[in-house]
Design a protein around this motif. Structure first.
Motif, mmCIF file in Angstrom:
data_model
loop_
_atom_site.group_PDB
_atom_site.id
_atom_site.type_symbol
_atom_site.label_atom_id
_atom_site.label_comp_id
_atom_site.label_asym_id
_atom_site.label_seq_id
_atom_site.Cartn_x
_atom_site.Cartn_y
_atom_site.Cartn_z
ATOM 1 N N UNK A 297 0.787 -1.080 -0.028
ATOM 2 C CA UNK A 297 -0.039 -0.009 -0.086
ATOM 3 C C UNK A 297 0.922 1.363 -0.026
ATOM 4 N N UNK A 298 2.140 1.199 0.429
ATOM 5 C CA UNK A 298 2.910 2.330 0.684
ATOM 6 C C UNK A 298 3.561 2.416 -0.498
ATOM 7 N N UNK A 299 3.808 1.969 -1.446
ATOM 8 C CA UNK A 299 4.752 2.080 -2.626
ATOM 9 C C UNK A 299 4.528 3.209 -3.193
ATOM 10 N N UNK A 300 5.657 3.772 -3.775
ATOM 11 C CA UNK A 300 5.449 5.115 -4.531
ATOM 12 C C UNK A 300 6.568 5.082 -5.688
ATOM 13 N N UNK A 301 6.897 5.996 -6.446
ATOM 14 C CA UNK A 301 7.759 5.976 -7.587
ATOM 15 C C UNK A 301 9.062 5.488 -7.401
ATOM 16 N N UNK A 302 9.577 6.137 -6.433
ATOM 17 C CA UNK A 302 11.054 6.047 -6.092
ATOM 18 C C UNK A 302 11.217 4.469 -5.763
ATOM 19 N N UNK A 303 10.287 3.711 -4.878
ATOM 20 C CA UNK A 303 10.657 2.406 -4.513
ATOM 21 C C UNK A 303 9.965 1.519 -5.578
ATOM 22 N N UNK A 304 9.148 2.068 -6.566
ATOM 23 C CA UNK A 304 8.913 1.229 -7.497
ATOM 24 C C UNK A 304 10.016 0.923 -8.439
ATOM 25 N N UNK A 305 10.879 2.087 -8.538
ATOM 26 C CA UNK A 305 12.002 1.797 -9.434
ATOM 27 C C UNK A 305 13.120 0.797 -8.920
ATOM 28 N N UNK A 306 13.209 0.802 -7.729
ATOM 29 C CA UNK A 306 14.062 0.027 -6.954
ATOM 30 C C UNK A 306 13.447 -1.604 -7.199
ATOM 31 N N UNK A 307 12.229 -1.722 -6.800
ATOM 32 C CA UNK A 307 11.709 -3.074 -6.846
ATOM 33 C C UNK A 307 11.704 -3.639 -8.128
ATOM 34 N N UNK A 308 11.101 -3.032 -9.056
ATOM 35 C CA UNK A 308 11.303 -3.526 -10.702
ATOM 36 C C UNK A 308 12.815 -3.897 -11.260
ATOM 37 N N UNK A 309 13.707 -2.938 -10.852
ATOM 38 C CA UNK A 309 14.924 -3.438 -11.257
ATOM 39 C C UNK A 309 15.464 -4.589 -10.489
ATOM 40 N N UNK A 310 15.096 -4.825 -9.047
ATOM 41 C CA UNK A 310 15.361 -6.023 -8.246
ATOM 42 C C UNK A 310 14.912 -7.168 -9.017
ATOM 43 N N UNK A 311 13.478 -7.083 -9.355
ATOM 44 C CA UNK A 311 12.713 -8.310 -9.746
ATOM 45 C C UNK A 311 13.743 -8.787 -11.122
ATOM 46 N N UNK A 312 13.944 -7.793 -12.038
ATOM 47 C CA UNK A 312 14.713 -8.085 -13.195
ATOM 48 C C UNK A 312 16.094 -8.792 -12.942
ATOM 49 N N UNK A 313 16.790 -8.196 -11.933
ATOM 50 C CA UNK A 313 18.085 -8.868 -11.840
ATOM 51 C C UNK A 313 17.990 -10.233 -11.081
ATOM 52 N N UNK A 314 17.150 -10.236 -10.401
ATOM 53 C CA UNK A 314 16.680 -11.551 -9.391
ATOM 54 C C UNK A 314 16.597 -12.983 -10.585
ATOM 55 N N UNK A 315 15.466 -12.322 -11.326
ATOM 56 C CA UNK A 315 14.755 -13.205 -12.320
ATOM 57 C C UNK A 315 15.794 -13.951 -13.479
ATOM 58 N N UNK A 316 16.755 -12.889 -13.683
ATOM 59 C CA UNK A 316 17.842 -13.566 -14.675
ATOM 60 C C UNK A 316 18.962 -13.906 -13.981
ATOM 61 N N UNK A 317 19.134 -13.833 -12.692
ATOM 62 C CA UNK A 317 20.424 -14.377 -12.116
ATOM 63 C C UNK A 317 20.186 -15.551 -11.221
ATOM 64 N N UNK A 318 19.013 -15.670 -10.538
ATOM 65 C CA UNK A 318 18.962 -16.458 -9.440
ATOM 66 C C UNK A 318 19.368 -18.003 -9.940
ATOM 67 N N UNK A 319 18.902 -18.399 -11.022
ATOM 68 C CA UNK A 319 19.228 -19.702 -11.493
ATOM 69 C C UNK A 319 20.914 -20.028 -11.608
ATOM 70 N N UNK A 320 21.511 -18.917 -12.217
ATOM 71 C CA UNK A 320 22.773 -18.869 -12.235
ATOM 72 C C UNK A 320 23.559 -19.047 -10.855
ATOM 73 N N UNK A 321 23.084 -18.164 -10.015
ATOM 74 C CA UNK A 321 23.348 -18.291 -8.747
ATOM 75 C C UNK A 321 23.731 -19.668 -7.956
ATOM 76 N N UNK A 322 22.657 -20.268 -8.198
ATOM 77 C CA UNK A 322 22.364 -21.643 -7.640
ATOM 78 C C UNK A 322 23.308 -22.462 -8.263
ATOM 79 N N UNK A 323 23.824 -22.168 -9.307
ATOM 80 C CA UNK A 323 24.709 -23.073 -10.221
ATOM 81 C C UNK A 323 26.096 -22.627 -9.905
#
Length: 381
Positions: A207-233
């Motif tokens: 509920x408290x999300x706003x533009x600046x935190x949205x910026x952080x969170x979307x970038x974090x989702x992108x990085x995690x989605x592309x890198x977690x499988x590699x990190x596990x490997x």
């Protein structure tokens, strides 16, 4: 009402970042550290990577290691006594959320002795003084405790975890060195990585999300989605990206809160000792389905960040389903179970009531109830 962003005074990222610990300690004029780290990290030589830096620079320290995977009130109380007995004037926290959460509670009580009753720190405690200075060195890519104002303590007597939110507890320096995470086993890499993804998705939809935190969170989702499988490997690229992605998620959610996936995960950890990241990973897609109707177009951007193609041509129902399915697929790919056999029907009232009382619950985008939470827990059975 103004939106607020709080971050570390300083953070260092990348290979050999741990070498900056000595420079920071000297620049700050610190005399002696209490090094907080758990027994496994000491046994496997991870803690010594940091203490070797202190030794080579002639910096004094003592080690405190009475820290459980889900740190308890007793761990904190013993740590406060160890800090005072050591004569230390700062803390170096080495580990995952357990070590850093313990260090935060120790640092807060040492600076605010009127909160010696650890339970008094639950919620937003009105502490008056900043924590004893903390240099935080994460060894897992998940909790982002090195950049948050939150910590979680387990009350064994009441079989519950309680969340503490205090701007005074944030480490002054974060050292995010992927080499410190290279020894994580696959299971821990997977679970902590899914915890980081849960932070990013819940932070983006709270509920408290706003533009600046949205910026952080979307970038974090992108990085995690592309890198977690590699990190596990255990690829160097995967480790490096996950170290950054989980930190960026922490930059966001620490300032806007989380939701019921975390409320429910805290409860599962307290009752069944379920690893926090595993509990988050199991709850996240269930909660996403529950919350979908209250998220506007945000699931389209989650799906896009997760790497789903063609989202702009999808209907709202389609991109919401695509976002949930992408999370489920990532969780399955890294070996997270989808069911928790320990849950029994008779446990559901206590589980639901505990989750409803959790500090993360009010931030959920969809208002919930104890009965709703029972139904969501039942989906794990």
């Amino acid at each position: 009402m103004a939106d607020r962003i709080m971050l570390n005074q300083t953070s260092y990222h990348g290979t050999d970042a741990i070498l900056e610990i000595a420079n920071e300690a000297k620049a700050q004029g610190f005399q002696k550290a209490l090094v907080c780290s758990d027994p496994d990290l000491i046994e496997f030589g991870v803690t010594s990577k940091v203490t070797d830096v202190l030794d080579k620079n002639g910096l004094s320290y003592e080690v405190y290691s009475d820290i459980k995977a889900n740190p308890t009130i007793e761990n904190v109380q013993n740590g406060v006594r160890a800090f005072r007995a050591s004569g230390a004037d700062y803390i170096v926290a080495i580990g995952g959320g357990s070590s850093m959460d313990t260090a935060k509670a120790i640092g807060i009580i040492a600076a605010n002795p009127e909160f010696a009753d650890v339970r008094s720190l639950e919620g937003v405690a009105p502490t008056k003084h900043p924590s004893v200075p903390i240099i935080a060195v994460p060894t897992t890519a998940g909790t982002a405790a090195e950049v948050t104002i939150n910590y979680v303590i387990t009350d064994l007597e009441k079989k519950r975890k309680f969340v503490c939110v205090d701007p005074h507890d944030m480490p002054i320096v974060a050292i995010v060195d992927p080499q410190m995470m290279a020894s994580m086993p696959k299971g821990l890499t997977a679970s902590t990585g899914m915890d980081a993804l849960t932070h990013a998705i819940e932070g983006y939809t709270t509920k408290a999300a706003w533009e600046m935190t949205d910026m952080f969170h979307l970038k974090a989702i992108e990085i995690i989605a592309r890198s977690l499988r590699g990190a596990v490997a255990n690829t160097p690229e995967g480790r490096k990206d996950m170290a950054l992605g989980q930190y960026i998620a922490g930059m966001g959610f620490s300032n806007v809160g989380l939701g019921i996936a975390h409320s429910m995960a805290h409860t599962l950890g307290a009752v069944y000792d379920t690893p926090h990241g595993v509990a988050c990973a199991m709850m996240l897609p269930i909660v996403m389905e529950y919350n979908a109707a209250c998220t506007g177009e945000k699931y389209r951007e989650i799906a896009r960040a997760m790497g789903v193609k063609g989202v702009d041509g999808m209907s709202q129902d389609e991109y919401r389903r695509a976002a949930v399915d992408a999370v489920k697929q990532l969780s399955a790919d890294v070996g997270i179970p989808s069911k928790l056999e320990a849950i029994r029907e008779e446990d559901l009232p206590f589980l639901a009531e505990s989750a409803f009382a959790d500090a993360c619950c009010p931030g959920n985008p969809r208002d919930t109830s104890v009965e709703d939470l029972k139904a969501l827990f039942r989906k794990l059975m």
